[in-house]
Design a protein around this motif. Structure first.
Motif, PDB file in Angstrom:
ATOM      1  N   GLY A  21      16.371  29.123  43.668  1.00  0.00           N
ATOM      2  CA  GLY A  21      15.927  30.293  42.939  1.00  0.00           C
ATOM      3  C   GLY A  21      17.054  30.814  42.084  1.00  0.00           C
ATOM      4  O   GLY A  21      18.119  30.222  42.002  1.00  0.00           O
ATOM      5  N   PRO A  22      16.810  31.953  41.441  1.00  0.00           N
ATOM      6  CA  PRO A  22      17.868  32.532  40.625  1.00  0.00           C
ATOM      7  C   PRO A  22      19.056  32.955  41.502  1.00  0.00           C
ATOM      8  O   PRO A  22      18.879  33.336  42.655  1.00  0.00           O
ATOM      9  N   ALA A  23      20.244  32.853  40.963  1.00  0.00           N
ATOM     10  CA  ALA A  23      21.455  33.222  41.703  1.00  0.00           C
ATOM     11  C   ALA A  23      21.442  34.712  42.005  1.00  0.00           C
ATOM     12  O   ALA A  23      20.993  35.517  41.198  1.00  0.00           O
ATOM     13  N   THR A  24      21.931  35.053  43.168  1.00  0.00           N
ATOM     14  CA  THR A  24      22.008  36.452  43.569  1.00  0.00           C
ATOM     15  C   THR A  24      23.345  37.027  43.112  1.00  0.00           C
ATOM     16  O   THR A  24      24.395  36.503  43.471  1.00  0.00           O
ATOM     17  N   PRO A  25      23.297  38.101  42.310  1.00  0.00           N
ATOM     18  CA  PRO A  25      24.552  38.700  41.854  1.00  0.00           C
ATOM     19  C   PRO A  25      25.338  39.302  43.016  1.00  0.00           C
ATOM     20  O   PRO A  25      24.753  39.756  43.997  1.00  0.00           O
ATOM     21  N   GLN A  26      26.653  39.280  42.894  1.00  0.00           N
ATOM     22  CA  GLN A  26      27.540  39.935  43.845  1.00  0.00           C
ATOM     23  C   GLN A  26      28.302  41.016  43.105  1.00  0.00           C
ATOM     24  O   GLN A  26      28.471  40.947  41.889  1.00  0.00           O
ATOM     25  N   THR A  27      28.771  42.012  43.846  1.00  0.00           N
ATOM     26  CA  THR A  27      29.554  43.085  43.258  1.00  0.00           C
ATOM     27  C   THR A  27      30.903  43.136  43.940  1.00  0.00           C
ATOM     28  O   THR A  27      30.993  43.008  45.158  1.00  0.00           O
ATOM     29  N   VAL A  28      31.947  43.309  43.137  1.00  0.00           N
ATOM     30  CA  VAL A  28      33.299  43.378  43.652  1.00  0.00           C
ATOM     31  C   VAL A  28      34.008  44.571  43.002  1.00  0.00           C
ATOM     32  O   VAL A  28      33.704  44.929  41.866  1.00  0.00           O
ATOM     33  N   SER A  29      34.913  45.189  43.748  1.00  0.00           N
ATOM     34  CA  SER A  29      35.756  46.253  43.218  1.00  0.00           C
ATOM     35  C   SER A  29      37.163  45.702  43.039  1.00  0.00           C
ATOM     36  O   SER A  29      37.715  45.098  43.955  1.00  0.00           O
ATOM     37  N   ILE A  30      37.723  45.924  41.863  1.00  0.00           N
ATOM     38  CA  ILE A  30      39.047  45.410  41.532  1.00  0.00           C
ATOM     39  C   ILE A  30      39.956  46.584  41.191  1.00  0.00           C
ATOM     40  O   ILE A  30      39.588  47.440  40.376  1.00  0.00           O
ATOM     41  N   LYS A  31      41.127  46.606  41.823  1.00  0.00           N
ATOM     42  CA  LYS A  31      42.123  47.637  41.513  1.00  0.00           C
ATOM     43  C   LYS A  31      42.664  47.392  40.113  1.00  0.00           C
ATOM     44  O   LYS A  31      43.149  46.307  39.816  1.00  0.00           O
ATOM     45  N   VAL A  32      42.582  48.415  39.278  1.00  0.00           N
ATOM     46  CA  VAL A  32      43.161  48.356  37.933  1.00  0.00           C
ATOM     47  C   VAL A  32      44.111  49.545  37.791  1.00  0.00           C
ATOM     48  O   VAL A  32      43.864  50.473  37.038  1.00  0.00           O
ATOM     49  N   GLU A  33      45.203  49.471  38.527  1.00  0.00           N
ATOM     50  CA  GLU A  33      46.135  50.589  38.649  1.00  0.00           C
ATOM     51  C   GLU A  33      46.777  51.012  37.335  1.00  0.00           C
ATOM     52  O   GLU A  33      47.266  52.124  37.220  1.00  0.00           O
ATOM     53  N   THR A  34      46.762  50.169  36.316  1.00  0.00           N
ATOM     54  CA  THR A  34      47.403  50.505  35.052  1.00  0.00           C
ATOM     55  C   THR A  34      46.450  51.110  34.025  1.00  0.00           C
ATOM     56  O   THR A  34      46.871  51.422  32.914  1.00  0.00           O
ATOM     57  N   VAL A  35      45.200  51.313  34.390  1.00  0.00           N
ATOM     58  CA  VAL A  35      44.245  51.937  33.464  1.00  0.00           C
ATOM     59  C   VAL A  35      44.622  53.414  33.303  1.00  0.00           C
ATOM     60  O   VAL A  35      44.961  54.089  34.267  1.00  0.00           O
ATOM     61  N   GLN A  36      44.604  53.891  32.059  1.00  0.00           N
ATOM     62  CA  GLN A  36      45.052  55.257  31.765  1.00  0.00           C
ATOM     63  C   GLN A  36      43.977  56.162  31.175  1.00  0.00           C
ATOM     64  O   GLN A  36      43.981  57.355  31.418  1.00  0.00           O
ATOM     65  N   CYS A  37      43.101  55.597  30.349  1.00  0.00           N
ATOM     66  CA  CYS A  37      42.179  56.439  29.586  1.00  0.00           C
ATOM     67  C   CYS A  37      40.882  55.687  29.278  1.00  0.00           C
ATOM     68  O   CYS A  37      40.700  54.538  29.670  1.00  0.00           O
ATOM     69  N   GLY A  38      40.021  56.351  28.541  1.00  0.00           N
ATOM     70  CA  GLY A  38      38.754  55.745  28.146  1.00  0.00           C
ATOM     71  C   GLY A  38      38.934  54.509  27.287  1.00  0.00           C
ATOM     72  O   GLY A  38      38.142  53.567  27.365  1.00  0.00           O
ATOM     73  N   MET A  39      39.974  54.500  26.467  1.00  0.00           N
ATOM     74  CA  MET A  39      40.241  53.331  25.637  1.00  0.00           C
ATOM     75  C   MET A  39      40.595  52.125  26.516  1.00  0.00           C
ATOM     76  O   MET A  39      40.147  51.010  26.256  1.00  0.00           O
ATOM     77  N   CYS A  40      41.379  52.374  27.566  1.00  0.00           N
ATOM     78  CA  CYS A  40      41.726  51.303  28.515  1.00  0.00           C
ATOM     79  C   CYS A  40      40.452  50.770  29.177  1.00  0.00           C
ATOM     80  O   CYS A  40      40.251  49.565  29.276  1.00  0.00           O
ATOM     81  N   ALA A  41      39.630  51.695  29.662  1.00  0.00           N
ATOM     82  CA  ALA A  41      38.400  51.311  30.350  1.00  0.00           C
ATOM     83  C   ALA A  41      37.517  50.472  29.433  1.00  0.00           C
ATOM     84  O   ALA A  41      36.987  49.434  29.843  1.00  0.00           O
ATOM     85  N   LYS A  42      37.374  50.912  28.188  1.00  0.00           N
ATOM     86  CA  LYS A  42      36.533  50.186  27.230  1.00  0.00           C
ATOM     87  C   LYS A  42      37.082  48.783  26.980  1.00  0.00           C
ATOM     88  O   LYS A  42      36.322  47.808  26.910  1.00  0.00           O
ATOM     89  N   LYS A  43      38.400  48.671  26.877  1.00  0.00           N
ATOM     90  CA  LYS A  43      39.016  47.362  26.616  1.00  0.00           C
ATOM     91  C   LYS A  43      38.749  46.410  27.790  1.00  0.00           C
ATOM     92  O   LYS A  43      38.423  45.237  27.592  1.00  0.00           O
ATOM     93  N   ILE A  44      38.885  46.902  29.021  1.00  0.00           N
ATOM     94  CA  ILE A  44      38.617  46.075  30.208  1.00  0.00           C
ATOM     95  C   ILE A  44      37.141  45.691  30.272  1.00  0.00           C
ATOM     96  O   ILE A  44      36.791  44.533  30.493  1.00  0.00           O
ATOM     97  N   GLU A  45      36.264  46.667  30.059  1.00  0.00           N
ATOM     98  CA  GLU A  45      34.827  46.398  30.113  1.00  0.00           C
ATOM     99  C   GLU A  45      34.412  45.382  29.046  1.00  0.00           C
ATOM    100  O   GLU A  45      33.603  44.489  29.304  1.00  0.00           O
ATOM    101  N   THR A  46      35.003  45.489  27.857  1.00  0.00           N
ATOM    102  CA  THR A  46      34.705  44.541  26.785  1.00  0.00           C
ATOM    103  C   THR A  46      35.195  43.142  27.147  1.00  0.00           C
ATOM    104  O   THR A  46      34.497  42.145  26.929  1.00  0.00           O
TER     105      THR A  46
END
Length: 114
Positions: A21-46
């Motif tokens: 069947g279709p693959a089951t998605p998994q969720t993971v939390s990753i420490k991103v201790e160097t993220v500072q602002c919304g611009m950082c978050a957007k760059k990582i998400e992109t």
């Protein structure tokens, strides 16, 4: 006749095997201790959005955590962490790529070791 029997057995075995069947998605939390602002978050998400198999990525700036939903049949944690480091940020125990870190906006650079 023997060939026909082997062919029939092969068809029977492959049609009765486990259904994929279709693959089951998994969720993971990753420490991103160097993220500072919304611009950082957007760059990582992109960066994570461009990784095949990543379904969703959100960065919590206050908690400094990236939550990533992915298909384990397409991508693994190491590849996800590498995408973050190539964007210029630390990911769990992996350090940011030095060149990518230097290319970040000054406000996004953390004064600690990258």
């Amino acid at each position: 006749m023997k060939t026909l029997a082997v062919l029939a057995m092969t068809v029977l075995l492959t049609s009765c095997g486990p259904k994929q069947g279709p693959a089951t998605p998994q969720t993971v939390s990753i420490k991103v201790e160097t993220v500072q602002c919304g611009m950082c978050a957007k760059k990582i998400e992109t960066a994570l959005a461009s990784v095949e198999g990543v379904k969703k990525a959100e960065v919590d700036i206050e908690k400094k955590i990236a939550t990533v939903e992915f298909l384990p049949t397409s991508v693994n944690l190491e590849t996800i962490e590498t995408a973050i480091t190539k964007a210029g940020y630390n990911a769990n125990d992996k350090k940011a790529d030095p060149k990518a870190f230097e290319d970040l906006e000054e406000c996004c650079k953390v004064s600690t070791e990258h």
